[in-house]
Design a protein around this motif. Sequence first.
Motif: not given
Lengths: 94, 764
Positions: A61, A64-65, A67
């Motif tokens: 998570a 992802l954040l 990126r």
Amino acid sequence: MRMTIPDEARTTAAGALGAVARTRREVTAALDRVAATGAGAWDGRAAQLWADQMRRLAAEATALLDRCLLVCEQARSGPAGAPTAPGAPPRAIG
Amino acid sequence: MVSLGAGVHLAAVALPPGSGAGGDRVVLDPVRLRPLAAAVRAAGEALHSGARTVAHALAQVGGPAGWAARLARLGDELDADATMLRRRLALAESADDAERSFAATAAVIAPAVLRAPALLDARPALGTEATSRGETEAVPDTVRAGAAAAAAGRAAARSLLSGVGPAGAGGHPARATDPRAGRRLGSPAGRGAPSASLQEVLGLLGAQAGDPGFIAGFYDALGPTGLAQLLTIVSGRARGPMVNRPALPSGVDRRDAEGVLGRTFAAYTRGRSLDDSWLGRFNTRGRLDHAETVLLTPLLAVGHVDGALLDRLGRLAFGPGIGPPEPGAPAAGRAPAPGQVVGTVLRATADRGYRGALLAAIAAEPALAARFTTRYVEAVLGGAAIAELGLPVAVGLDDATGRAWSGLIAAAGGPAARQADPRGSADFVARLAGAVHAADGPALPLHLRAALVPALRTYREEMYDAVTAVVPGPVSPPAAAPAAREVPVAAWRALLRECLRGGALAGLLGRDAAAYAAGLDERVAGRTRGWNATGGGYPSSPRALGYLRGARAQAFFAGALGDAVDAVLREHAQAGSAHRRRQAVILDLLGTVATSIDPTDPAATFVHLGVGVTVDMVEALMRERYRDVSTVRPAWILAQLREASRVGPQWAAAYEASARQLWARRAGDPLRPIAVTGGDGRRRVYTGDPHTDGYITGPATDFLDTAGSPRPAAAMTPAQRGAYLAWLESPALVANNDRLPILAGAAALGEARIPPDEALRPNS
């Protein structure tokens, strides 16, 4: 009278960057709370597997954040409006 | 409390042998586990909320859409984990409190273990991995399975929306780098190539059609706009501004896809309240105020869609109608005039197939059918009558829509609707009778006349009670279906006449009249058993009034039959030859029914009447007749019947007057008490005094004036009228009535204009 709207796309990217940054803070804090409260709540092999999974989930998570943040940052600092609205010149009203 | 030191050995007892579980011990501390479960749930919510924010943000800067979907799936995993933790907690606490065996629990929840892998294979989470080892599922539960199913449903929908494929057979989701990533909903992978993604998702949806959690997750995530897009693709409709361009093939079998979507969407509507906001977004144009309801057409025919949604769709398609406003809706001011409603219904120019499917779906929902149809009764009768005029321009209801409305009216008047919605059903039949009466002999298509029949049959007791009542007007305590009890006799007569004018089912309606008379006879006899066991020489039998009422019911039917014949003969004289053939067939049918009626003998009538002719049979008969059928014979029979059946309600008034006289003369001619055995088997003496006999129990039921005489019935309250009516029909008052034999004798001689047998059976 003519009024020119300044770089709309850049403003949008800045807003997106702020929103994603806030999301990252909130998600990270929530996952930290899970890690903090999880210690000693249950024990056994299933608990260990679950804790490993939680760590992987938190890492994914966060990555992802991160990126997402990077994309928004690039959009904000990149050429005016290029990533969002190609060929959209400042609109003139009046 | 279960302490760490005294841990509950859940795994050792929770799993049945052979489940593949190891003997791993799980030790937990409920005091700490509770905040952990809450924290996991909060983290899941943070990820779902974050996924929405990120999706919006990335859309603004042109970032990949798959990242947000991945975040949402991580949130789904946390949701399932939180549910699992809470379940463990609950089991541990219940074990600690009650020290009960887990064997029974294991027996109940064991199936969830077997089910879990199938539900969880959409995500590469620990749950799947550990389940195969039988470890974290040491305490399996249906709650966890439900949450996992919902998450799997959401994942399937999101894979359609974002272009990320659903789980493959191996349980691995397609990655964001998948060639299909970034596609819009339903866009085929290649030009004209079958869409594997859509096929896979529909296959998964079909496989999980019995799982409410999966369905809720799927449609929640799909949303109204996504569903509209999906249905557009499946139906092969072209989208966008170039609607004339043929749509790309969806790559799925349309019929199969609509079957799966219909069944699952119907289940979804029953679990969720889909309001106007949802409907407003149900379109492919991204609007918030448009519902592309026509897309629902194939779904309506497959599943059992929730009644509240059908009601909303009905109002959208046909306007609000005339009736109470939608619950929760702001007051719409003045109710529309009937003419406006007719216009709205006729102008409902949406797709005909959709209208038919919607009306059929409403008809299949007994709890809604009557309440919904009540609002449009006048409009449908008006629209059908206009269509029946055969005008050269199409201004009435088209045939298909008219037949769909007929089906709905038949369902609304049927016994299922009465059982499911007694009040709505009674309101419907009252409104229907009033509308038919007010329309004054409208020209209606045969199928609509036949559709009126179920309402009459469902409420035959109420109709004949009203027809044979000695005193008209509402009585108290109110019986069931109060609205139907207040229908005036003239309105019942109009409704019966219009049904009979169709010819079909006339025999069945005649049987109802005979059955009512026979039933009344039975009931009266049951209430007055042994009345003549002791000597006494009463002027009349206490059952005489029952006989008269039975005859009245049959004569009422015969009268309505005569009215119908009059109307048909009038039409016959006015109409062209094609029309005449039709009228002649109907006259023939009515004449056949008429010859079976014997008002003095309900049982014989019952035997002679046919069960009925359907609309299809009438139409087939018409098609078979190549030339004009003579109407002389049936017309003669029916004219005789009409003449003979002019039984006015004067017998009731005559009886009431005679009973009042009996009471007024009681000082000189005392009423003779009569002992009868009632339906409950108890012997009881009736004196004729309404106080002594228990009809007047207080001021509320006291129908006598200060002089001790009954007030005029019209001036009584319903409670008083009820008591008065019961007193008039009481054994003492009937048996002491010396005029009843005269009334009955006159009827038998035909002087009361009850049809004589020879008029009805000219050949016998």
